[in-house]
Design a protein around this motif. Structure first.
Motif, PDB file in Angstrom:
ATOM      1  N   ILE A 160       0.881  -1.166   0.000  1.00  0.00           N
ATOM      2  CA  ILE A 160       0.000   0.000   0.000  1.00  0.00           C
ATOM      3  C   ILE A 160       0.917   1.215   0.000  1.00  0.00           C
ATOM      4  N   SER A 161       0.685   2.141  -0.906  1.00  0.00           N
ATOM      5  CA  SER A 161       1.566   3.314  -0.982  1.00  0.00           C
ATOM      6  C   SER A 161       0.772   4.556  -1.338  1.00  0.00           C
ATOM      7  N   THR A 162       1.457   5.669  -1.374  1.00  0.00           N
ATOM      8  CA  THR A 162       0.910   6.961  -1.779  1.00  0.00           C
ATOM      9  C   THR A 162      -0.407   7.264  -1.054  1.00  0.00           C
ATOM     10  N   VAL A 163      -0.363   7.218   0.279  1.00  0.00           N
ATOM     11  CA  VAL A 163      -1.550   7.529   1.081  1.00  0.00           C
ATOM     12  C   VAL A 163      -1.661   9.045   1.193  1.00  0.00           C
ATOM     13  N   ARG A 164      -2.829   9.565   0.827  1.00  0.00           N
ATOM     14  CA  ARG A 164      -3.067  11.016   0.870  1.00  0.00           C
ATOM     15  C   ARG A 164      -4.445  11.304   1.452  1.00  0.00           C
ATOM     16  N   THR A 165      -4.543  12.454   2.105  1.00  0.00           N
ATOM     17  CA  THR A 165      -5.838  12.935   2.571  1.00  0.00           C
ATOM     18  C   THR A 165      -6.098  14.296   1.939  1.00  0.00           C
ATOM     19  N   SER A 166      -7.368  14.613   1.763  1.00  0.00           N
ATOM     20  CA  SER A 166      -7.737  15.905   1.201  1.00  0.00           C
ATOM     21  C   SER A 166      -9.079  16.337   1.807  1.00  0.00           C
ATOM     22  N   PRO A 167      -9.217  17.510   2.377  1.00  0.00           N
ATOM     23  CA  PRO A 167      -8.180  18.511   2.534  1.00  0.00           C
ATOM     24  C   PRO A 167      -7.041  18.005   3.417  1.00  0.00           C
ATOM     25  N   VAL A 175      -5.196   3.153  -7.749  1.00  0.00           N
ATOM     26  CA  VAL A 175      -5.534   4.165  -6.754  1.00  0.00           C
ATOM     27  C   VAL A 175      -6.992   3.979  -6.326  1.00  0.00           C
ATOM     28  N   GLN A 176      -7.201   3.995  -5.027  1.00  0.00           N
ATOM     29  CA  GLN A 176      -8.533   3.880  -4.441  1.00  0.00           C
ATOM     30  C   GLN A 176      -8.800   5.150  -3.643  1.00  0.00           C
ATOM     31  N   THR A 177     -10.047   5.609  -3.616  1.00  0.00           N
ATOM     32  CA  THR A 177     -10.402   6.795  -2.844  1.00  0.00           C
ATOM     33  C   THR A 177     -11.668   6.516  -2.048  1.00  0.00           C
ATOM     34  N   LEU A 178     -11.596   6.842  -0.757  1.00  0.00           N
ATOM     35  CA  LEU A 178     -12.736   6.707   0.146  1.00  0.00           C
ATOM     36  C   LEU A 178     -13.034   8.065   0.755  1.00  0.00           C
ATOM     37  N   THR A 179     -14.225   8.242   1.301  1.00  0.00           N
ATOM     38  CA  THR A 179     -14.537   9.477   2.006  1.00  0.00           C
ATOM     39  C   THR A 179     -15.030   9.157   3.410  1.00  0.00           C
ATOM     40  N   GLY A 190     -18.139  19.450   4.564  1.00  0.00           N
ATOM     41  CA  GLY A 190     -17.811  18.468   3.532  1.00  0.00           C
ATOM     42  C   GLY A 190     -17.113  17.247   4.100  1.00  0.00           C
ATOM     43  N   ASN A 191     -16.726  16.352   3.230  1.00  0.00           N
ATOM     44  CA  ASN A 191     -16.102  15.089   3.628  1.00  0.00           C
ATOM     45  C   ASN A 191     -14.592  15.142   3.500  1.00  0.00           C
ATOM     46  N   GLN A 192     -13.935  14.204   4.176  1.00  0.00           N
ATOM     47  CA  GLN A 192     -12.487  14.014   4.079  1.00  0.00           C
ATOM     48  C   GLN A 192     -12.240  12.886   3.092  1.00  0.00           C
ATOM     49  N   SER A 193     -11.385  13.108   2.105  1.00  0.00           N
ATOM     50  CA  SER A 193     -11.007  12.049   1.170  1.00  0.00           C
ATOM     51  C   SER A 193      -9.735  11.383   1.646  1.00  0.00           C
ATOM     52  N   ILE A 194      -9.690  10.069   1.546  1.00  0.00           N
ATOM     53  CA  ILE A 194      -8.497   9.283   1.835  1.00  0.00           C
ATOM     54  C   ILE A 194      -8.218   8.471   0.581  1.00  0.00           C
ATOM     55  N   SER A 195      -7.057   8.677  -0.017  1.00  0.00           N
ATOM     56  CA  SER A 195      -6.710   7.912  -1.214  1.00  0.00           C
ATOM     57  C   SER A 195      -5.412   7.154  -0.971  1.00  0.00           C
ATOM     58  N   TYR A 196      -5.269   6.041  -1.664  1.00  0.00           N
ATOM     59  CA  TYR A 196      -4.092   5.187  -1.521  1.00  0.00           C
ATOM     60  C   TYR A 196      -3.955   4.331  -2.766  1.00  0.00           C
ATOM     61  N   HIS A 197      -2.778   3.775  -2.944  1.00  0.00           N
ATOM     62  CA  HIS A 197      -2.503   2.903  -4.078  1.00  0.00           C
ATOM     63  C   HIS A 197      -2.189   1.506  -3.555  1.00  0.00           C
ATOM     64  N   ILE A 198      -2.844   0.485  -4.131  1.00  0.00           N
ATOM     65  CA  ILE A 198      -2.471  -0.906  -3.844  1.00  0.00           C
ATOM     66  C   ILE A 198      -1.937  -1.498  -5.140  1.00  0.00           C
ATOM     67  N   ASN A 199      -0.881  -2.309  -5.014  1.00  0.00           N
ATOM     68  CA  ASN A 199      -0.220  -2.802  -6.224  1.00  0.00           C
ATOM     69  C   ASN A 199      -0.794  -4.113  -6.743  1.00  0.00           C
ATOM     70  N   ASP A 200      -1.809  -4.656  -6.093  1.00  0.00           N
ATOM     71  CA  ASP A 200      -2.419  -5.901  -6.548  1.00  0.00           C
ATOM     72  C   ASP A 200      -3.863  -5.935  -6.063  1.00  0.00           C
ATOM     73  N   ILE A 220      -5.383   1.288   6.946  1.00  0.00           N
ATOM     74  CA  ILE A 220      -5.747   0.576   5.722  1.00  0.00           C
ATOM     75  C   ILE A 220      -5.087  -0.792   5.802  1.00  0.00           C
ATOM     76  N   MET A 221      -5.881  -1.853   5.721  1.00  0.00           N
ATOM     77  CA  MET A 221      -5.354  -3.218   5.774  1.00  0.00           C
ATOM     78  C   MET A 221      -5.771  -3.945   4.501  1.00  0.00           C
ATOM     79  N   ALA A 222      -4.814  -4.595   3.839  1.00  0.00           N
ATOM     80  CA  ALA A 222      -5.085  -5.311   2.594  1.00  0.00           C
ATOM     81  C   ALA A 222      -4.554  -6.735   2.709  1.00  0.00           C
TER      82      ALA A 222
END
Length: 135
Positions: free
Chosen positions: A36-43, A91-95, A52-62, A115-117
């Motif tokens: 799991i990499s590139t974890v970001r939040t926005s704002p 890339v996955q994005t949740l709110t 508004g909502n908080q976005s949480i995005s991350y990348h999983i390689n499989d 985040i657990m995969a």
């Protein structure tokens, strides 16, 4: 040659992260570990649930079965954003709406997410934080 291929079918399951290496005329294929990499939040700094909502995005390689949980800084479980959801590589994005499992607005403070995969026998996890500030 160090080339990475996009996917292959092994024992009936699609495996997305492979490395192929030529060694003395033989091709050796190894699976890249689940990551799991590139974890970001926005704002980024903080968010106001009423605005508004908080976005949480991350990348999983499989492709993996993913669970994302929100906790207080002291470790108390607030809610699950997803539970045992199969997500494809990329890339996955949740709110998060700043509410707990009972739909109550969470108070001001820093909250942690995990985040657990799981893909087969492999597991990966990543943590981050979100600041709620309802001026």
């Amino acid at each position: 040659d160090g080339r990475s291929d996009s996917a292959v079918l092994i024992n009936g399951a699609t495996v997305n992260s492979l490395n192929a290496t030529a060694l003395d005329g033989n091709v050796i294929i190894t699976r890249v570990p689940l990551k799991i990499s590139t974890v970001r939040t926005s704002p980024v700094a903080y968010f106001q649930p009423s605005a508004g909502n908080q976005s949480i995005s991350y990348h999983i390689n499989d492709t993996a079965v993913v669970t994302v949980k929100i906790f207080t800084q002291s470790g108390a479980h607030i809610r699950d954003l997803v539970t045992d959801e199969t997500q494809i590589a990329g890339v996955q994005t949740l709110t998060w709406n700043g509410r707990d499992a009972g739909n109550n607005l969470c108070g001001n403070g820093i909250y942690l997410f995990r985040i657990m995969a799981t893909a087969g026998y492999e597991q990966a996890s990543k943590c981050g934080e979100v600041c709620v500030n309802e001026f």
